[in-house]
Design a protein around this motif. Structure first.
Motif, mmCIF file in Angstrom:
data_model
loop_
_atom_site.group_PDB
_atom_site.id
_atom_site.type_symbol
_atom_site.label_atom_id
_atom_site.label_comp_id
_atom_site.label_asym_id
_atom_site.label_seq_id
_atom_site.Cartn_x
_atom_site.Cartn_y
_atom_site.Cartn_z
ATOM 1 N N SER A 524 -7.872 -7.557 1.055
ATOM 2 C CA SER A 524 -6.757 -6.629 1.242
ATOM 3 C C SER A 524 -5.446 -7.391 1.366
ATOM 4 O O SER A 524 -5.373 -8.421 2.041
ATOM 5 C CB SER A 524 -6.987 -5.777 2.501
ATOM 6 O OG SER A 524 -5.899 -4.911 2.721
ATOM 7 N N ASP A 525 -4.421 -6.856 0.717
ATOM 8 C CA ASP A 525 -3.083 -7.444 0.830
ATOM 9 C C ASP A 525 -2.336 -6.894 2.037
ATOM 10 O O ASP A 525 -1.254 -7.380 2.374
ATOM 11 C CB ASP A 525 -2.279 -7.160 -0.447
ATOM 12 C CG ASP A 525 -2.883 -7.851 -1.662
ATOM 13 O OD1 ASP A 525 -3.405 -8.968 -1.492
ATOM 14 O OD2 ASP A 525 -2.840 -7.264 -2.762
ATOM 15 N N ASP A 526 -2.898 -5.869 2.663
ATOM 16 C CA ASP A 526 -2.286 -5.252 3.842
ATOM 17 C C ASP A 526 -2.907 -5.873 5.092
ATOM 18 O O ASP A 526 -4.111 -5.743 5.333
ATOM 19 C CB ASP A 526 -2.525 -3.740 3.819
ATOM 20 C CG ASP A 526 -1.784 -3.018 4.936
ATOM 21 O OD1 ASP A 526 -2.007 -3.375 6.111
ATOM 22 O OD2 ASP A 526 -1.001 -2.102 4.634
ATOM 23 N N ALA A 527 -2.095 -6.542 5.907
ATOM 24 C CA ALA A 527 -2.598 -7.262 7.076
ATOM 25 C C ALA A 527 -3.281 -6.334 8.070
ATOM 26 O O ALA A 527 -4.314 -6.685 8.662
ATOM 27 C CB ALA A 527 -1.458 -8.012 7.762
ATOM 28 N N GLU A 528 -2.723 -5.124 8.268
ATOM 29 C CA GLU A 528 -3.311 -4.195 9.226
ATOM 30 C C GLU A 528 -4.667 -3.691 8.753
ATOM 31 O O GLU A 528 -5.612 -3.587 9.537
ATOM 32 C CB GLU A 528 -2.361 -3.015 9.466
ATOM 33 C CG GLU A 528 -1.174 -3.351 10.352
ATOM 34 C CD GLU A 528 -1.611 -3.927 11.702
ATOM 35 O OE1 GLU A 528 -2.513 -3.337 12.344
ATOM 36 O OE2 GLU A 528 -1.075 -4.973 12.106
ATOM 37 N N GLU A 529 -4.762 -3.371 7.459
ATOM 38 C CA GLU A 529 -6.045 -2.926 6.913
ATOM 39 C C GLU A 529 -7.086 -4.037 7.014
ATOM 40 O O GLU A 529 -8.263 -3.785 7.288
ATOM 41 C CB GLU A 529 -5.879 -2.490 5.456
ATOM 42 C CG GLU A 529 -5.210 -1.135 5.293
ATOM 43 C CD GLU A 529 -5.178 -0.693 3.837
ATOM 44 O OE1 GLU A 529 -5.450 -1.540 2.959
ATOM 45 O OE2 GLU A 529 -4.881 0.484 3.586
ATOM 46 N N ALA A 530 -6.640 -5.268 6.797
ATOM 47 C CA ALA A 530 -7.553 -6.406 6.903
ATOM 48 C C ALA A 530 -8.091 -6.530 8.328
ATOM 49 O O ALA A 530 -9.292 -6.765 8.536
ATOM 50 C CB ALA A 530 -6.849 -7.689 6.487
#
Length: 614
Positions: A524-530
Motif C-alpha cells: 500500500s502507498d497509503d501509510a495509514e492503510e498499511a
C-alpha cells in the motif's frame, strides 16, 4: 483452505494405527522366535529376544532413513527411470504435460516423472512433502490410457500428495520391510545349509538342525508378512476413495479416472511383476500384487462411487482408444481465443484452494499452453535453455542496465548468450504469473542438472541482478524459488538435512513481525492503510500488538534472513501466517503484482503450494 494444513500436520503424527500394528507384529515375531529358540537352544533365549529386535529394528531404521530422504529412491527401487523433461516421445510427452499442467495449476513444484517397465496400468506418488514428491507411472498406463484418463490418474496421485498420504506410505514401507526381514534371514540360513561348503567332518545332525531352524524362521517370517499386509490394507483403502473423489473435483471429468479404472478391471492389468512390488503395494493407484488382504477397495466399488458423482453410468468415451495426436494440441484441453489476466484475480480464493488442483486453474493452464510460444516451452525443458530462460526473465526493462547484464552473461556463460538474447523479447510479452510459471518449469529441469554448471549460473545470476546496485522484487522472488526448488533438493541429495517444520509463530515472532511489515509497506502507498493492515495481520497471527517496522527495516535482504526462521513453522502455523499476510493484502481492497510476488515468495519458503490467482 485448512484441510491442506490439517492433513500435513496430521501426516506428522497420524501413525497411531500404523504403530499399533507394527508393535503387535514385532511382539508376535519375537515371541515366535523365542519359542523356536527354546526348542533348539534353551540357554540362548535372552540372546534370541535381543537378536529378534535387532533383525527387525535395523532393517526398519535403514529403510526409514533411505526411503524418507527421497521419493526418487522408491521409483528407482521399482526399476523406474526418470523421463527426460525434453523427451519428444509421444507417450512420454503426454504424461509430462499432464503432470506439468497440474503442478502449475496447484502451485506445487513440478515433480519428476519416472516410467516403470511394466505392462500393467498403475501409478504412484512418493516422497515426504509436496516439495520432494515424484510421480511413477507404468509403461502400460502410458500406452493404454487416453489423455483424459491419464489426467484422472494423475489427479488421484496429486490428491495423495496434498493429503499427506505419502508420508504415511513411506513410514509403512519401512515398517513392512522390518517385519518381513525375519523371513529373509531364515531363507538365507536355509540356503546356506543347502548350498554352503561341506567337509567330511561336517556334522550332519547340526546341519539338519540349522536347516530346520531356518525353515522355522521362514514360517515366523510369514507372521511378519501377515501384519505387513494387514498394515497395507489398514492405511490404504479409505484413502483411495478420497483420492478418487478428489480426482473428479480437480478435473471435473469423472469419465477420466472412471475410464482408467474400467480398463484395469477389464484387462485385470494392475498387477506388477517387479520383485520389490510387494513392499509398495499400498501406495499404488490400483492393487499391484495378489494378496490375502486387499490393500485397495474393489475396482467395482470405486467405479460405482465415481458413477454416483457423475450422476449415472460413465460415458463410453471414457474408455476410447488413445490417439496419437500431439498432446499439446489435444482438443480436450479447452483452448481459448485470447489470454486471461490472472493477476487481477482473488488471492483469497487462491489461498482457499491451497492443497488442491483448482479445476478452473487447470483449464486456464491448458489453454495458455495451447497458445504459448513453443520455443519457450522447448527452452524450459532443455538444461541450457532453462538457464537462459531464468536469465532472460531477470533482464532489466531499462536497456542501459540490460546491456550491462548481457555483458556479464556473455563473459560468465558465453555458451548460452545467444539463447538469452533470443528469448529476451519473447519473455517480455508475458505477464507476472506466466513468467513465474516458466521459471517453475525451468526449475524442474535444472534440479537434475549439473551441480557445477548450476553454481556458475547462480553466480552469474547474482552478479547480473545486482549489477545496478539493487535487486528488483521480481528478481528477488526468482531467487527464493530457485533456493527452494533447485538448491535445497540438490543439497538434500548431497546429504544436507532439510529444515524441520515444527515451530509455532510465537517462536519466530521477530521474523514474523518484519515479514508482515514488508507486506504492509510494499502492498500500500497509503501509510495509514498499511498500518491498519499490519495490525490486523498481527492479530490474526496471534502476536502481541507492536509498532510497524520502518521502511529501513523492511528490506528484501533482511526479509530473506527472516524467512530462514519462518520456514521452520509447522504446517498449521504456516497456514495461519499466510492468512495473516493476506489480511495485509486485503486492507486496501486491491491486489497488485507486488503483493502477489511477496505472497508467492513467502508461500514458497513456507513450503505452501499457493495456486495462481483465479
Amino acid at each position: 483452505m485448512s484441510n491442506f494444513f490439517e492433513h500435513q500436520d496430521r501426516a506428522q503424527s497420524r501413525t497411531g494405527w500404523l504403530v499399533f500394528l507394527f508393535v503387535i507384529g514385532v511382539l508376535g515375531v519375537t515371541v515366535s522366535i523365542t519359542l523356536l529358540t527354546a526348542v533348539f537352544m534353551p540357554n540362548a533365549i535372552p540372546a534370541a529376544i535381543v537378536v529378534s529386535f535387532l533383525i527387525i529394528g535395523i532393517p526398519f531404521a535403514f529403510k526409514l532413513l533411505t526411503m524418507s530422504s527421497s521419493g526418487a529412491l522408491v521409483a528407482e527401487s521399482l526399476g523406474g527411470i526418470r523421463i527426460n523433461p525434453a523427451s519428444q516421445d509421444v507417450n512420454e510427452r503426454k504424461i509430462l504435460n499432464v503432470v506439468e499442467e497440474m503442478a502449475i495449476a496447484s502451485g506445487m513444484p513440478i515433480p519428476p516423472v519416472f516410467i516403470l517397465d511394466e505392462d500393467c496400468i498403475n501409478a504412484f506418488a512418493a516422497g515426504k512433502t509436496p516439495q520432494d514428491a515424484v510421480i511413477g507411472v507404468s509403461r502400460g498406463a502410458l500406452e493404454s490410457l487416453t489423455r483424459d484418463e491419464l489426467q484422472g490418474v494423475m489427479a488421484h496421485e496429486f490428491s495423495h500428495i496434498f493429503h499427506g498420504d505419502m508420508r504415511i506410505n513411506m513410514r509403512a514401507i519401512a515398517a513392512i520391510f522390518g517385519l518381513m526381514a525375519i523371513g529373509y534371514v531364515g531363507y538365507f540360513i536355509l540356503r546356506s545349509t543347502m548350498f554352503g561348503p561341506r567337509t567330511r567332518k561336517t556334522d550332519g545332525k547340526a546341519v539338519a538342525g540349522i536347516a530346520i531352524f531356518g525353515i522355522g524362521l521362514i514360517v515366523i517370517g510369514c507372521i511378519g508378512t501377515f501384519f505387513g499386509r494387514l498394515m497395507q490394507a489398514a492405511i490404504s483403502r479409505q484413502r483411495e476413495f478420497l483420492a478418487d473423489a478428489s480426482a473428479v473435483q480437480y478435473t471435473r471429468n469423472p469419465a477420466g479416472i472412471g475410464g482408467a479404472l474400467r480398463k484395469i478391471s477389464a484387462q485385470a492389468s494392475g498387477i506388477m511383476h517387479h520383485a520389490e512390488a510387494s513392499q509398495f503395494n499400498h501406495m499404488l493407484f490400483s492393487q499391484g500384487i495378489n494378496t490375502l488382504f486387499a490393500s485397495h477397495p474393489p475396482l467395482a466399488e470405486r467405479i460405482k462411487r465415481i458413477e454416483a458423482i457423475a450422476g449415472g453410468v460413465l460415458p463410453e468415451s471414457s474408455i476410447s482408444k488413445p490417439t496419437q495426436d500431439d498432446p499439446q494440441s489435444n482438443d480436450s484441453r479447452g483452448k481459448t481465443d485470447g489470454r486471461m489476466n490472472p493477476i487481477a484475480g482473488n488471492l483469497v480464493a487462491s489461498f482457499a484452494a491451497v492443497g488442491s488442483v483448482p479445476a478452473r486453474n487447470l483449464a486456464r493452464v491448458q489453454a495458455e499452453y495451447s497458445v504459448c510460444d513453443k520455443s519457450l516451452i522447448s527452452a524450459a525443458h532443455d538444461p541450457n535453455g532453462a538457464l537462459a530462460i531464468v536469465l532472460a526473465m531477470t533482464l532489466s526493462q531499462d536497456q542501459t542496465k540490460a546491456a550491462v547484464q548481457r555483458k556479464i552473461i556473455a563473459t560468465k556463460m558465453p555458451e548460452i548468450e545467444m539463447a538469452v538474447n533470443h528469448l529476451e523479447q519473447t519473455v517480455r510479452k508475458l505477464d507476472t504469473q506466466e513468467r513465474l510459471a516458466f521459471v517453475d518449469v525451468a526449475c524442474a529441469t535444472l534440479v537434475f542438472g549439473s551441480a557445477d554448471v548450476y553454481k556458475i549460473f547462480r553466480a552469474t545470476l547474482s552478479e547480473s541482478v545486482r549489477s545496478d546496485g539493487s535487486i528488483s522484487l521480481f528478481e528477488w522472488v526468482v531467487m527464493q524459488i530457485l533456493r527452494m526448488r533447485v538448491e535445497l533438493p540438490m543439497a538434500i541429495r548431497g546429504g544436507f538435512v532439510a529444515p524441520v517444520h515444527n515451530a509455532n509463530i510465537s517462536q519466530v515472532a521477530a521474523s514474523a513481525r518484519r515479514a508482515l511489515g514488508v507486506i504492509a509497506i510494499f502492498g500500500s502507498d497509503d501509510a495509514e492503510e498499511a498500518k491498519i493492515g499490519f495490525q490486523s495481520a498481527m492479530k490474526i497471527a496471534g502476536l502481541e500488538a507492536a509498532n510497524m517496522p520502518s521502511k529501513e527495516e523492511c528490506t528484501l535482504d533482511l526479509l530473506a534472513k527472516d524467512m530462514d526462521q519462518l520456514e521452520t513453522l509447522r504446517p498449521s502455523a504456516a497456514g495461519i501466517f499466510i492468512k495473516a499476510a493476506l489480511s495485509c493484502v486485503a486492507a486496501d481492497q486491491t491486489t497488485t503484482d507486488r503483493e502477489y510476488l511477496l505472497l508467492r515468495a513467502l508461500s514458497e519458503r513456507l513450503s505452501i503450494p499457493l495456486p495462481p490467482t483465479q
